[in-house]
Design a protein around this motif. Structure first.
Motif, PDB file in Angstrom:
ATOM      1  N   GLY A  28       0.786  -1.224   0.000  1.00 49.78           N
ATOM      2  CA  GLY A  28       0.000   0.000   0.000  1.00 49.78           C
ATOM      3  C   GLY A  28       0.815   1.270   0.000  1.00 49.78           C
ATOM      4  N   TYR A  29       2.113   1.192  -0.329  1.00 47.97           N
ATOM      5  CA  TYR A  29       2.894   2.412  -0.440  1.00 47.97           C
ATOM      6  C   TYR A  29       2.601   3.079  -1.782  1.00 47.97           C
ATOM      7  CZ  TYR A  29       6.057  -0.252  -3.482  1.00 47.97           C
ATOM      8  OH  TYR A  29       6.582  -1.019  -4.504  1.00 47.97           O
ATOM      9  N   ALA A  30       3.023   4.337  -1.936  1.00 49.45           N
ATOM     10  CA  ALA A  30       2.890   5.048  -3.207  1.00 49.45           C
ATOM     11  C   ALA A  30       4.267   5.489  -3.663  1.00 49.45           C
ATOM     12  CB  ALA A  30       1.959   6.245  -3.076  1.00 49.45           C
ATOM     13  N   SER A  31       4.445   5.613  -4.976  1.00 48.78           N
ATOM     14  CA  SER A  31       5.736   6.001  -5.541  1.00 48.78           C
ATOM     15  C   SER A  31       5.536   6.917  -6.733  1.00 48.78           C
ATOM     16  CB  SER A  31       6.526   4.755  -5.993  1.00 48.78           C
ATOM     17  OG  SER A  31       6.738   3.874  -4.935  1.00 48.78           O
ATOM     18  N   CYS A  32       6.543   7.748  -6.963  1.00 50.74           N
ATOM     19  CA  CYS A  32       6.604   8.565  -8.169  1.00 50.74           C
ATOM     20  C   CYS A  32       8.059   8.914  -8.400  1.00 50.74           C
ATOM     21  CB  CYS A  32       5.736   9.823  -8.048  1.00 50.74           C
ATOM     22  SG  CYS A  32       6.327  11.009  -6.821  1.00 50.74           S
ATOM     23  N   CYS A  33       8.362   9.589  -9.491  1.00 51.02           N
ATOM     24  CA  CYS A  33       9.759   9.920  -9.757  1.00 51.02           C
ATOM     25  C   CYS A  33       9.865  11.282 -10.440  1.00 51.02           C
ATOM     26  CB  CYS A  33      10.421   8.842 -10.614  1.00 51.02           C
ATOM     27  SG  CYS A  33       9.751   8.690 -12.280  1.00 51.02           S
ATOM     28  N   SER A  34      11.033  11.893 -10.262  1.00 49.73           N
ATOM     29  CA  SER A  34      11.436  13.065 -11.029  1.00 49.73           C
ATOM     30  C   SER A  34      12.483  12.586 -12.028  1.00 49.73           C
ATOM     31  CB  SER A  34      12.013  14.131 -10.097  1.00 49.73           C
ATOM     32  OG  SER A  34      13.198  13.649  -9.474  1.00 49.73           O
ATOM     33  N   LYS A  35      13.258  13.474 -12.617  1.00 48.61           N
ATOM     34  CA  LYS A  35      14.281  13.061 -13.568  1.00 48.61           C
ATOM     35  C   LYS A  35      15.400  12.278 -12.892  1.00 48.61           C
ATOM     36  CE  LYS A  35      13.647  16.696 -17.032  1.00 48.61           C
ATOM     37  NZ  LYS A  35      14.295  17.819 -17.762  1.00 48.61           N
ATOM     38  N   THR A  36      15.675  12.577 -11.641  1.00 44.39           N
ATOM     39  CA  THR A  36      16.833  11.968 -10.978  1.00 44.39           C
ATOM     40  C   THR A  36      16.496  11.210  -9.702  1.00 44.39           C
ATOM     41  OG1 THR A  36      17.255  14.030  -9.770  1.00 44.39           O
ATOM     42  CG2 THR A  36      18.394  13.734 -11.883  1.00 44.39           C
ATOM     43  N   ASN A  37      15.266  11.312  -9.205  1.00 44.61           N
ATOM     44  CA  ASN A  37      14.933  10.699  -7.921  1.00 44.61           C
ATOM     45  C   ASN A  37      13.672   9.849  -8.007  1.00 44.61           C
ATOM     46  OD1 ASN A  37      17.054  12.119  -6.542  1.00 44.61           O
ATOM     47  ND2 ASN A  37      15.738  13.926  -6.509  1.00 44.61           N
ATOM     48  N   VAL A  38      13.629   8.803  -7.185  1.00 44.02           N
ATOM     49  CA  VAL A  38      12.418   8.020  -6.963  1.00 44.02           C
ATOM     50  C   VAL A  38      11.969   8.286  -5.528  1.00 44.02           C
ATOM     51  CG1 VAL A  38      11.407   5.704  -6.815  1.00 44.02           C
ATOM     52  CG2 VAL A  38      13.100   6.220  -8.590  1.00 44.02           C
ATOM     53  N   TYR A  39      10.678   8.575  -5.352  1.00 47.63           N
ATOM     54  CA  TYR A  39      10.140   8.888  -4.038  1.00 47.63           C
ATOM     55  C   TYR A  39       9.142   7.803  -3.615  1.00 47.63           C
ATOM     56  CZ  TYR A  39      12.033  13.529  -5.032  1.00 47.63           C
ATOM     57  OH  TYR A  39      12.865  14.575  -5.334  1.00 47.63           O
ATOM     58  N   VAL A  40       9.164   7.480  -2.327  1.00 50.64           N
ATOM     59  CA  VAL A  40       8.284   6.441  -1.776  1.00 50.64           C
ATOM     60  C   VAL A  40       7.659   6.972  -0.501  1.00 50.64           C
ATOM     61  CG1 VAL A  40       8.113   4.025  -1.074  1.00 50.64           C
ATOM     62  CG2 VAL A  40       9.953   4.736  -2.616  1.00 50.64           C
ATOM     63  N   THR A  41       6.341   6.860  -0.374  1.00 48.95           N
ATOM     64  CA  THR A  41       5.660   7.339   0.831  1.00 48.95           C
ATOM     65  C   THR A  41       4.703   6.278   1.371  1.00 48.95           C
ATOM     66  OG1 THR A  41       3.929   8.367  -0.526  1.00 48.95           O
ATOM     67  CG2 THR A  41       5.725   9.789   0.209  1.00 48.95           C
ATOM     68  N   GLY A  42       4.545   6.319   2.679  1.00 49.45           N
ATOM     69  CA  GLY A  42       3.504   5.564   3.358  1.00 49.45           C
ATOM     70  C   GLY A  42       3.579   4.067   3.202  1.00 49.45           C
ATOM     71  N   GLY A  43       2.413   3.441   3.302  1.00 48.72           N
ATOM     72  CA  GLY A  43       2.313   1.986   3.296  1.00 48.72           C
ATOM     73  C   GLY A  43       1.763   1.517   4.621  1.00 48.72           C
ATOM     74  N   ASN A  44       1.203   0.313   4.636  1.00 50.98           N
ATOM     75  CA  ASN A  44       0.468  -0.106   5.831  1.00 50.98           C
ATOM     76  C   ASN A  44       1.346  -0.449   7.031  1.00 50.98           C
ATOM     77  OD1 ASN A  44       1.510  -2.574   5.081  1.00 50.98           O
ATOM     78  ND2 ASN A  44      -0.447  -3.434   4.417  1.00 50.98           N
TER      79      ASN A  44
END
Length: 327
Positions: free
Chosen positions: A51-67
């Protein structure tokens, strides 16, 4: 003067894996020129979970939350091949949506895992937060989703984040056809008058310029372009139920990665050719992760070649068929 080989970057398919029964986050990349998988730095110290969420920019991957890590926020840098833990979100969130523009990260909706007596299920959120990297702080926005929802498919197009369908949290499963749009520039949220052709929950979306392709758990693909085309079924599938999968657009193909946990095919890569509208397994390769109840995120990014060179030496000792794989 030619740039040093150590400073050149290589176009790769990055795949991130997290699992609810094991700790940590694993990261691997597939070099599109060398046709080879390489391991990148893992983040073993954190809890697993789903249940985490992810997205990215040109140089970074971001991860938030989760159960299991409800307020967590992590960043992976392709330039450094390193993970960083950043400021926690203001609210508990899992199964939420996420997007990024110019390294400003947004999280939308989701669930805080509390029980909602009215719906008889998890509590769905309508709040939206953004992360300001200059001060390493989350800011709760005044704007809210029109429909509190979790388990939506989501995608960023230019300065907008779209959320497709999702669940209202009822025990019996009330799934939506609605499309919600958050305008980052205006910081406003609207519900589009277009509806999905079917209810949707736990889908995965990928983009090609202004086109969004939403892969449904039953394998169907919906195409959406806000400017030119209302949502419609682009491809119909007869495949079995997908769970924990991800989708990424590359070279006129949608790669559907993972899923099929009920039959142990969490490492499978399949592709949908959008020009020919056909669907085929990529028999030459498997994802380089152990078969578990994995949840995945994938993106096409540029990786510093020095990290790939370091992996070549280790892979030379790997028997053919185990380390050298092709898509």
């Amino acid at each position: 003067m030619c740039p040093s080989q150590h400073t050149r970057k290589e176009k790769c398919l990055l795949v991130m894996k997290r699992c609810w029964i094991t700790r940590g986050i694993e990261m691997a990349c597939y070099s599109l020129s060398r046709k080879f998988w390489y391991g990148l730095n893992t983040f073993p110290s954190i809890a697993g979970g789903s249940g985490y969420a992810s997205c990215c920019s040109k140089t970074n991957v971001y991860v938030t939350g989760g159960n299991q890590t409800l307020r967590s926020f992590y960043k992976y840098s392709t330039a450094l091949n390193a993970w960083t833990e950043l400021a926690e979100m203001n609210e508990n969130r899992c199964s939420h949506a996420m997007g990024c523009v110019n390294d400003v990260v947004y999280v939308l909706g989701g669930s805080d895992k509390s029980y909602n007596r009215e719906t008889g299920g998890w509590n769905a959120l309508c709040s939206i937060e953004k992360f300001d990297p200059k001060v390493n702080q989350w800011i709760t926005l005044k704007a809210k989703l029109n429909i509190p929802v979790f388990d939506s498919a989501y995608a960023s197009v230019k300065s907008k984040i779209f959320m497709f369908g999702g669940s209202l949290g009822s025990k019996v499963g009330v799934y939506l056809k609605d499309i919600q749009c958050f305008d980052i520039a205006l910081e406003t949220c609207t519900t589009l008058y277009h509806h999905l052709p079917m209810t949707l929950s736990l889908g995965a979306a990928c983009t090609n310029n202004n086109d969004v392709y939403i892969v449904c758990p039953n394998g169907n693909v919906i195409h959406f372009n806000e400017e030119t085309s209302p949502p419609k079924v682009f491809y119909e599938s007869t495949k079995s139920q997908l769970l924990g999968f991800t989708a990424v657009f590359i070279e006129n193909k949608i790669l559907v990665m993972g899923g099929y946990s009920s039959i142990g095919e969490t490492d499978v890569v399949r592709k949908i050719d959008i020009l020919r509208k056909n669907y085929a397994s990529v028999d030459e390769t498997r994802l380089p992760f152990e078969k578990n109840s994995n949840e995945l995120f994938a993106a096409v990014m540029h990786v510093d070649r020095r990290f790939l060179m370091a992996e070549i030496e280790r892979n030379k000792k790997t028997p053919r068929g185990k380390g050298q794989k092709r898509i």
